[in-house]
Design an enzyme around this catalytic site. Structure first.
Site, PDB file in Angstrom:
ATOM      1  CE  LYS A  10     104.838   8.586 -30.522  1.00  0.00           C
ATOM      2  NZ  LYS A  10     103.827   9.298 -31.330  1.00  0.00           N
TER       3      LYS A  10
ATOM      4  CB  SER B  85     102.864  12.411 -30.037  1.00  0.00           C
ATOM      5  OG  SER B  85     102.767  11.394 -30.757  1.00  0.00           O
ATOM      6  CB  SER B  86     106.838  10.658 -33.682  1.00  0.00           C
ATOM      7  OG  SER B  86     105.901   9.869 -33.541  1.00  0.00           O
TER       8      SER B  86
ATOM      9  CB  ILE C  31      96.442   8.695 -33.954  1.00  0.00           C
ATOM     10  CG1 ILE C  31      95.123   8.177 -33.951  1.00  0.00           C
ATOM     11  CG2 ILE C  31      96.535   9.746 -32.799  1.00  0.00           C
ATOM     12  CD1 ILE C  31      94.415   7.552 -32.658  1.00  0.00           C
ATOM     13  N   GLY C  32      96.968  11.458 -36.148  1.00  0.00           N
ATOM     14  CA  GLY C  32      96.462  12.485 -36.721  1.00  0.00           C
ATOM     15  C   GLY C  32      97.523  13.327 -37.342  1.00  0.00           C
ATOM     16  N   GLY C  33      98.742  12.833 -37.554  1.00  0.00           N
ATOM     17  CA  GLY C  33      99.984  13.425 -38.088  1.00  0.00           C
ATOM     18  C   GLY C  33     101.314  13.242 -37.290  1.00  0.00           C
ATOM     19  CB  SER C  34     102.007  11.427 -34.084  1.00  0.00           C
ATOM     20  OG  SER C  34     100.954  12.242 -33.388  1.00  0.00           O
TER      21      SER C  34
END
Length: 816
Positions: free
Chosen positions: A150, A225-226, A246-249
């Site tokens: 990433k 975001s990934s 950090i929240g599900g990325s």
């Protein structure tokens, strides 16, 4: 005296108001001009970055073409079809060369990138790294494996943009610890992948490299975001990748793209520095199967990792835990009470639950405490403790990506305006009100300390509930299926299913288990969520049109137990693949019988959907769940017990099916519908292929039928039930062939509905109707066990009561 001397030394100047105005105006113009110049410079850097990417991809393509000309015998399709375990084995034994594997995946990555726009940078050093890999004295666990990383993961000489133009032109000075360990293990990083702007959105779009789309459906997002990693691996352009979460990325792109992804415990692997103290971020792997994730963790948890980053605890991979076959105690839930996920995601949880039960595991209902409190007071307030000031400061010199505008505009609201809007919207939109309050942040060290203390208290509360049930792992839903492009930025609060385990700092992984069906799409039309507010309606719009897309579940373990989490994920994956294979085999052998069964299922689903009431939100959600699981049992019974043949023999002609459809259209209540349907799905005494221990329950996939004592009572409700309606299986309005013949003692079909005619009583005196079999179609988490006296099953509204009678269980259904 001093002021007088100063006046003598300084000339007297009279300030004209017009001069002051000119100075202020000129200062403002100068500031705006400077800001415009900086933005212009950032835009020029972005344009240069795009040109650099085009050149890099061009070099990548030239290298691939040259290799193809020199090695025409390489079988690219064979290499791409190998799972990671087999690929590593062939590389180590020498039957495949690292060059052939690397250039094959480079070629495929170019093809996928042209299709979905997921690659941001080509790491040219991978060509030279091939020689270093060949000279390694000891072949590492990832010997010769091409990997993708990433954007924020540092690689020497390459830029980590975070989707912002201001970071362009500042390449990394050295490799990150993760990259160093990968190289030591023989892996070859060859591309960097796209992300969302500032990594704060679970879409995948920024103004430098544009929008990445889902390779399975270009109208859908790959997640974020990934998202670049998810799209590249799902498209076949990479066999192993690394994202951050950090929240599900990591988990959201895996869910959207049909991949397996693992979010480890914070700091189990060395990753990018996290500046948020209350929400734990970490780096983790993404791949096509669980064995690949396990191999990756086995390779990374080595002495090199512990030596290069002393903050990583020296815990090698526990092979014994991963390879264990001991039955697990598994907690499960299908909704967290904050954001009700679409029907297909809840169906995936219950189907997986049933498979795990059949495999010998113990499944226990588990309710995570106070998710609304965690979402707003711990996650959002912890993530934006400064009210979003640091994030907005980075965006001052940037143009906000259109997909993030809705989200960023909320952060830009002044503190006082947030408070006023939160107060005004609380009666009609309570979730949005709490969300705005959370975005106000804490704004003082004392409040931040209280926030951290509240986080520790909640973790203890959650662990206490976990230990009270003596759980090993937890099965739960994950957000999905893939959202339509543009929706993730408008539904940031929908990540409650994944953010919980960042707050708790638990390892969590995602495994795809099924796909969206036409029945799921039909059920979605009646989705209202927990609140039936604009967010719930927006979620329904976001996931529409997803038939055929993957559906996943989430597997969770306690901190530092990544091996147990992976073992659980592997078990889920194995059972889901076996179920899929059985279904495919049955469809191949069933032919027209299976088609007839599916047509019948679709007809019933449409009829039940039309008769669903709109009176009460909770009742409607319950009915939707019941209807979904009723159809799952029909499908499973038809597929696994060869009842499709019986369906074909009973429904002999297309005219019979059309007659059933006509009855459905004419009949309002569900009683007549099911009475007409029952002869077609009930096993007949002449059916020689029906196994004696198979029970057909058109109720709920996770309801177990156990013998009950006289005090156990079952309630079936519908909003339009007539008063004092009692069901009696002996009346002549029931079809005579509904009963199971005595020659089949254990095969029973119970079709009970609330819209029966008045004064119809259930009498168990008939020899074909067994009084010990109870049907519970109301709640997915309630299992019927041998009951003790005074135990009542009441999954209905409080005004509906069940009156006990005698040993024959009597169903009394008053008006709801």
């Amino acid at each position: 005296m001093i002021p007088e001397k100063m006046q003598q030394l300084l000339p007297e100047v009279e300030l004209d108001p017009s001069v002051i105005s000119v100075l202020l105006c000129s200062s403002t113009v100068a500031f705006l001009g400077l800001k415009w110049m900086v933005k212009k410079l950032v835009q020029q850097k972005m344009q240069e970055a795009r040109r650099n990417r085009v050149r890099a991809l061009g070099q990548m393509e030239e290298a691939v073409q040259q290799f193809k000309q020199e090695n025409p015998e390489v079988q690219a399709s064979r290499i791409l079809s190998l799972p990671l375990i087999e690929l590593v084995k062939k590389l180590k034994e020498g039957s495949l060369s690292p060059e052939s594997v690397l250039y094959t995946y480079m070629d495929k990555a170019l093809e996928v990138n042209q299709d979905v726009n997921c690659v941001t940078d080509f790491i040219q050093e991978c060509v030279h790294l091939l020689q270093e890999v060949r000279t390694q004295k000891k072949k590492g666990s990832l010997y010769g494996v091409p990997v993708s990383i990433k954007d924020p993961i540092g690689y020497e000489g390459h830029v980590s943009t975070c989707g912002l133009g201001q970071y362009l032109g500042y390449p990394e000075q050295e490799d990150s610890v993760l990259v160093k360990v990968l190289k030591n293990q023989g892996a070859i990083p060859f591309v960097k992948t796209n992300i969302s702007q500032c990594l704060i959105n679970y879409d995948c779009s920024n103004l430098i490299f544009g929008q990445t789309v889902n390779p399975l459906n270009h109208k859908k997002s790959p997640g974020g975001s990934s998202g670049g990693e998810g799209a590249l691996i799902a498209g076949g352009g990479s066999i192993l990748g690394f994202g951050t979460d950090i929240g599900g990325s990591i988990r959201l792109p895996s869910s959207f793209c049909g991949l397996c992804g693992l979010k480890p415990t914070g700091n189990r692997l060395s990753g990018p520095v996290s500046y948020v103290q209350t929400v734990t971020g970490m780096v983790g792997p993404m791949a096509r199967d669980v064995d690949s994730l396990a191999l990756c963790m086995r390779a990374l948890l080595c002495d090199d990792m512990f030596r290069l980053d002393p903050t990583v605890p020296p815990l090698p991979f526990n092979e014994k835990v991963y390879s264990s076959s001991t039955p697990l105690r598994i907690g499960y839930y299908d909704t967290d009470g904050y954001f009700l996920l679409p029907p297909c995601m809840r169906r995936a949880v219950h189907e997986t639950r049933m498979l795990l039960q059949e495999a010998g595991h113990m499944l226990i209902p588990f309710i995570p405490p106070r998710i609304d409190y965690v979402m707003n007071e711990l996650f959002m307030k912890g993530l934006f403790a400064d009210g979003g000031a640091a994030l907005l400061e980075k965006l001052e010199l940037e143009t906000v990506d259109p997909n993030s505008c809705s989200q960023i505009n909320c952060y830009k609201l002044p503190f006082l305006l947030k408070k006023i809007l939160a107060f005004l919207t609380k009666p009609l939109f309570p979730r949005f009100s709490s969300y705005l309050n959370a975005l106000c942040g804490v704004w003082s060290p004392k409040e931040f300390s209280k926030l951290h203390a509240a986080l520790m208290i909640y973790r203890r509360e959650f662990l206490s509930r976990w230990r009270d049930l003596d759980l090993d792992v937890v099965l739960c839903p994950v957000l999905g299926p893939a959202f339509t492009l543009g929706y993730p930025g408008r539904l940031i609060a929908a990540v409650s299913s994944t953010m919980l385990y960042n707050v708790l700092n638990f390892p969590a992984g995602v495994v795809p288990v099924t796909t969206v069906t036409e029945a799921d799409e039909e059920n979605l039309k009646h989705y209202t969520g927990h609140y039936d507010d604009p967010w719930d309606r927006r979620l329904r719009q976001a996931v529409e049109g997803a038939v055929g897309l993957p559906v996943a579940v989430q597997c969770v373990a306690l901190p530092w137990q990544e091996e147990l989490c992976l073992r659980f994920m592997k078990e889920v994956e194995r059972l889901a693949q076996r179920q899929k294979k059985q279904t495919e085999d049955n469809l191949q052998h069933g032919g027209s019988q299976a088609d007839a069964g599916r047509d019948l299922q679709n007809d019933v689903q449409r009829a039940l959907s039309h008769t669903a009431g709109q009176s009460d939100m909770q009742a409607q959600a319950s009915r939707t769940t019941v209807q979904t699981n009723m159809l799952m049992d029909v499908q499973r019974t038809l597929a696994q017990t060869d009842l499709a043949a019986d369906v074909q023999s009973d429904v002999q002609t297309e005219a019979s099916l059309m007659t059933l459809q006509t009855d459905v259209q004419k009949t309002g209540p569900q009683t007549d519908l099911l009475a007409d349907l029952q002869p077609h799905v009930s096993p007949q005494s002449s059916g020689l292929d029906v196994q004696p221990d198979v029970q057909t329950q058109l109720t709920h996939p996770d309801s177990e039928t156990m013998p009950c004592q006289p005090d156990v009572q079952t309630q079936l409700i519908q909003p339009d039930v007539q008063p004092d309606v009692q069901t009696k299986l002996t009346q002549c309005d029931m079809q005579p062939d509904v009963q199971t013949q005595p020659s089949q003692p254990d095969v029973q079909t119970q079709l009970t509905q609330c819209d029966m005619q008045p004064d119809v009583q259930t009498q168990p005196s008939q020899p074909d109707v067994q009084p010990d079999v109870q049907t519970q179609p109301t709640h997915p988490d309630i299992e019927t066990q041998p009951c003790q006296p005074d135990v009542q099953t009441q999954p209905t509204p409080p005004d509906i009561e069940t009156q006990p009678s005698h040993h024959d269980v009597q169903t009394d259904v008053p008006t709801a």
